[in-house]
Design a protein around this motif. Structure first.
Motif, mmCIF file in Angstrom:
data_model
loop_
_atom_site.group_PDB
_atom_site.id
_atom_site.type_symbol
_atom_site.label_atom_id
_atom_site.label_comp_id
_atom_site.label_asym_id
_atom_site.label_seq_id
_atom_site.Cartn_x
_atom_site.Cartn_y
_atom_site.Cartn_z
ATOM 1 N N SER A 208 -8.157 -13.630 3.206
ATOM 2 C CA SER A 208 -7.326 -14.349 4.163
ATOM 3 C C SER A 208 -6.017 -14.795 3.520
ATOM 4 O O SER A 208 -4.948 -14.721 4.144
ATOM 5 N N SER A 209 -6.085 -15.240 2.261
ATOM 6 C CA SER A 209 -4.887 -15.700 1.560
ATOM 7 C C SER A 209 -3.981 -14.554 1.144
ATOM 8 O O SER A 209 -2.758 -14.717 1.066
ATOM 9 N N ALA A 210 -4.584 -13.396 0.860
ATOM 10 C CA ALA A 210 -3.822 -12.284 0.283
ATOM 11 C C ALA A 210 -3.265 -11.313 1.309
ATOM 12 O O ALA A 210 -2.316 -10.580 1.009
ATOM 13 N N ARG A 211 -3.825 -11.268 2.501
ATOM 14 C CA ARG A 211 -3.498 -10.198 3.451
ATOM 15 C C ARG A 211 -2.000 -10.120 3.758
ATOM 16 O O ARG A 211 -1.391 -9.047 3.639
ATOM 17 N N ILE A 212 -1.387 -11.220 4.168
ATOM 18 C CA ILE A 212 0.027 -11.185 4.547
ATOM 19 C C ILE A 212 0.939 -10.962 3.345
ATOM 20 O O ILE A 212 1.840 -10.103 3.402
ATOM 21 N N PRO A 213 0.767 -11.694 2.221
ATOM 22 C CA PRO A 213 1.617 -11.399 1.056
ATOM 23 C C PRO A 213 1.524 -9.948 0.589
ATOM 24 O O PRO A 213 2.536 -9.346 0.223
ATOM 25 N N LEU A 214 0.319 -9.375 0.617
ATOM 26 C CA LEU A 214 0.170 -7.990 0.174
ATOM 27 C C LEU A 214 0.778 -7.016 1.174
ATOM 28 O O LEU A 214 1.294 -5.966 0.787
ATOM 29 N N ALA A 215 0.717 -7.342 2.458
ATOM 30 C CA ALA A 215 1.374 -6.495 3.451
ATOM 31 C C ALA A 215 2.876 -6.477 3.218
ATOM 32 O O ALA A 215 3.534 -5.431 3.320
ATOM 33 N N GLU A 216 3.431 -7.642 2.888
ATOM 34 C CA GLU A 216 4.858 -7.708 2.557
ATOM 35 C C GLU A 216 5.152 -6.882 1.308
ATOM 36 O O GLU A 216 6.151 -6.152 1.249
ATOM 37 N N LEU A 217 4.281 -7.011 0.311
ATOM 38 C CA LEU A 217 4.480 -6.281 -0.939
ATOM 39 C C LEU A 217 4.482 -4.780 -0.714
ATOM 40 O O LEU A 217 5.369 -4.061 -1.203
ATOM 41 N N VAL A 218 3.497 -4.279 0.029
ATOM 42 C CA VAL A 218 3.407 -2.838 0.268
ATOM 43 C C VAL A 218 4.642 -2.349 1.019
ATOM 44 O O VAL A 218 5.168 -1.270 0.734
ATOM 45 N N SER A 219 5.125 -3.152 1.961
ATOM 46 C CA SER A 219 6.329 -2.739 2.696
ATOM 47 C C SER A 219 7.534 -2.655 1.766
ATOM 48 O O SER A 219 8.472 -1.887 2.011
ATOM 49 N N MET A 220 7.523 -3.438 0.677
ATOM 50 C CA MET A 220 8.637 -3.423 -0.272
ATOM 51 C C MET A 220 8.633 -2.188 -1.168
ATOM 52 O O MET A 220 9.604 -1.944 -1.882
ATOM 53 N N PHE A 221 7.551 -1.408 -1.146
ATOM 54 C CA PHE A 221 7.563 -0.134 -1.858
ATOM 55 C C PHE A 221 8.504 0.847 -1.164
ATOM 56 O O PHE A 221 8.855 1.882 -1.738
ATOM 57 N N MET A 222 8.890 0.549 0.070
ATOM 58 C CA MET A 222 9.880 1.339 0.804
ATOM 59 C C MET A 222 11.223 0.631 0.653
ATOM 60 O O MET A 222 11.322 -0.564 0.964
ATOM 61 N N PRO A 223 12.251 1.287 0.174
ATOM 62 C CA PRO A 223 13.537 0.615 -0.049
ATOM 63 C C PRO A 223 14.071 -0.043 1.212
ATOM 64 O O PRO A 223 13.972 0.502 2.314
ATOM 65 N N ALA A 224 14.632 -1.229 1.052
ATOM 66 C CA ALA A 224 15.249 -1.921 2.176
ATOM 67 C C ALA A 224 16.502 -1.170 2.600
ATOM 68 O O ALA A 224 17.229 -0.634 1.754
ATOM 69 N N PRO A 225 16.790 -1.106 3.890
ATOM 70 C CA PRO A 225 18.024 -0.443 4.337
ATOM 71 C C PRO A 225 19.246 -1.132 3.745
ATOM 72 O O PRO A 225 19.291 -2.356 3.629
ATOM 73 N N ASP A 226 20.216 -0.348 3.355
ATOM 74 C CA ASP A 226 21.451 -0.891 2.807
ATOM 75 C C ASP A 226 22.387 -1.244 3.955
ATOM 76 O O ASP A 226 22.830 -0.356 4.693
ATOM 77 N N PRO A 227 22.700 -2.535 4.155
ATOM 78 C CA PRO A 227 23.570 -2.916 5.273
ATOM 79 C C PRO A 227 24.977 -2.340 5.171
ATOM 80 O O PRO A 227 25.696 -2.257 6.164
ATOM 81 N N ALA B 111 13.379 1.325 -15.753
ATOM 82 C CA ALA B 111 13.210 2.043 -14.491
ATOM 83 C C ALA B 111 11.855 1.739 -13.859
ATOM 84 O O ALA B 111 11.765 1.456 -12.657
ATOM 85 N N TRP B 112 10.803 1.786 -14.655
ATOM 86 C CA TRP B 112 9.466 1.541 -14.111
ATOM 87 C C TRP B 112 9.313 0.116 -13.607
ATOM 88 O O TRP B 112 8.556 -0.138 -12.660
ATOM 89 N N ASN B 113 10.011 -0.838 -14.215
ATOM 90 C CA ASN B 113 9.880 -2.234 -13.832
ATOM 91 C C ASN B 113 10.821 -2.668 -12.720
ATOM 92 O O ASN B 113 10.719 -3.789 -12.217
ATOM 93 N N ALA B 114 11.746 -1.807 -12.328
ATOM 94 C CA ALA B 114 12.640 -2.111 -11.213
ATOM 95 C C ALA B 114 11.960 -1.737 -9.895
ATOM 96 O O ALA B 114 11.045 -0.923 -9.862
ATOM 97 N N THR B 115 12.404 -2.338 -8.815
ATOM 98 C CA THR B 115 11.853 -1.991 -7.502
ATOM 99 C C THR B 115 12.635 -0.820 -6.915
ATOM 100 O O THR B 115 13.786 -0.571 -7.308
ATOM 101 N N PRO B 116 12.053 -0.086 -5.962
ATOM 102 C CA PRO B 116 12.803 0.994 -5.320
ATOM 103 C C PRO B 116 14.121 0.519 -4.721
ATOM 104 O O PRO B 116 15.143 1.210 -4.815
ATOM 105 N N THR B 117 14.128 -0.670 -4.117
ATOM 106 C CA THR B 117 15.366 -1.195 -3.547
ATOM 107 C C THR B 117 16.402 -1.442 -4.627
ATOM 108 O O THR B 117 17.583 -1.116 -4.457
ATOM 109 N N GLU B 118 15.988 -2.017 -5.742
ATOM 110 C CA GLU B 118 16.923 -2.295 -6.833
ATOM 111 C C GLU B 118 17.542 -1.007 -7.361
ATOM 112 O O GLU B 118 18.753 -0.961 -7.654
ATOM 113 N N ILE B 119 16.744 0.034 -7.501
ATOM 114 C CA ILE B 119 17.284 1.302 -8.000
ATOM 115 C C ILE B 119 18.262 1.902 -7.002
ATOM 116 O O ILE B 119 19.347 2.382 -7.372
#
Length: 207
Positions: free
Chosen positions: A84-103, A139-147
């Motif tokens: 119950s505590s982990a579900r939402i934070p982990l859902a956010e985390l998994v979504s962050m494996f996809m790069p955020a759109p660049d505005p 490189a391995w420690n950066a996020t896809p969005t950061e790269i």
């Protein structure tokens, strides 16, 4: 309230007096996508699969040893409380494996061949270590969005120096920003868009 993706991408899970900080690094993204795939990870979070939840925590823990301490601390305790505590934070985390759109990115029609996540992540690693000059560990420690952001800044710098009319970097199909747009437009056959829509609806309702 509409969910706002944080500028600095990390999440924290607190349970039973213990906390663990997770980062959506390229290493974690490559490891988890290859092992489970996005549809399975979203489904596991929806269904409360402790096995996959614990694997996500282990792969994304920063530092890595914190995951072992956090998971060992829940031994003998009800798993339902952790899930119950982990579900939402982990859902956010998994979504962050996809790069955020660049505005700042121009809206263009997607073209080119479909891009799989494994190829996309490999291209990000190549961009970070080859074009940006980062060490493998950086490189391995950066996020896809950061790269993606760093690469976009690198291209902008080259254009400022040499002129925007010149072709900078690599061929179109190897451009990580274009690859991200391809994925966002549903060109990756391995990506479950219904799962992402369900995730967004869940996160919106949780605010």
């Amino acid at each position: 309230m509409t969910y706002q993706r944080p500028a600095f991408e990390q999440v924290t899970i607190a349970h039973g007096g213990s906390t663990v900080t997770l980062r959506p690094t390229l290493r974690a993204a490559v490891t988890l996508e290859a092992r489970f795939g996005f549809p399975a990870m979203f489904r596991a979070l929806e269904e409360g699969s402790f096995t996959i939840i614990s694997e996500i925590i282990r792969a994304a823990s920063s530092p890595v040893q914190d995951a072992a301490a956090f998971l060992s601390g829940i031994a003998g305790k009800p798993l339902s409380s952790l899930i119950s505590s982990a579900r939402i934070p982990l859902a956010e985390l998994v979504s962050m494996f996809m790069p955020a759109p660049d505005p700042k990115a121009k809206q263009v029609s997607a073209s080119g061949k479909p891009v799989t996540w494994s190829d996309f992540y490999a291209d990000l690693y190549e961009s970070a270590t080859g074009w940006l000059g980062w060490t493998p560990e950086q490189a391995w420690n950066a996020t896809p969005t950061e790269i993606c952001r760093a690469y976009a800044g690198h291209v902008a710098k080259l254009k400022a120096i040499h002129g925007s009319g010149e072709e900078q970097g690599r061929d179109h199909e190897h451009d990580p920003e274009q690859a991200a747009r391809n994925v966002a437009d549903g060109l990756d056959p391995d990506f479950d868009r219904n799962a992402l829509r369900a995730l967004k609806a869940k996160l919106k309702g949780a605010q």
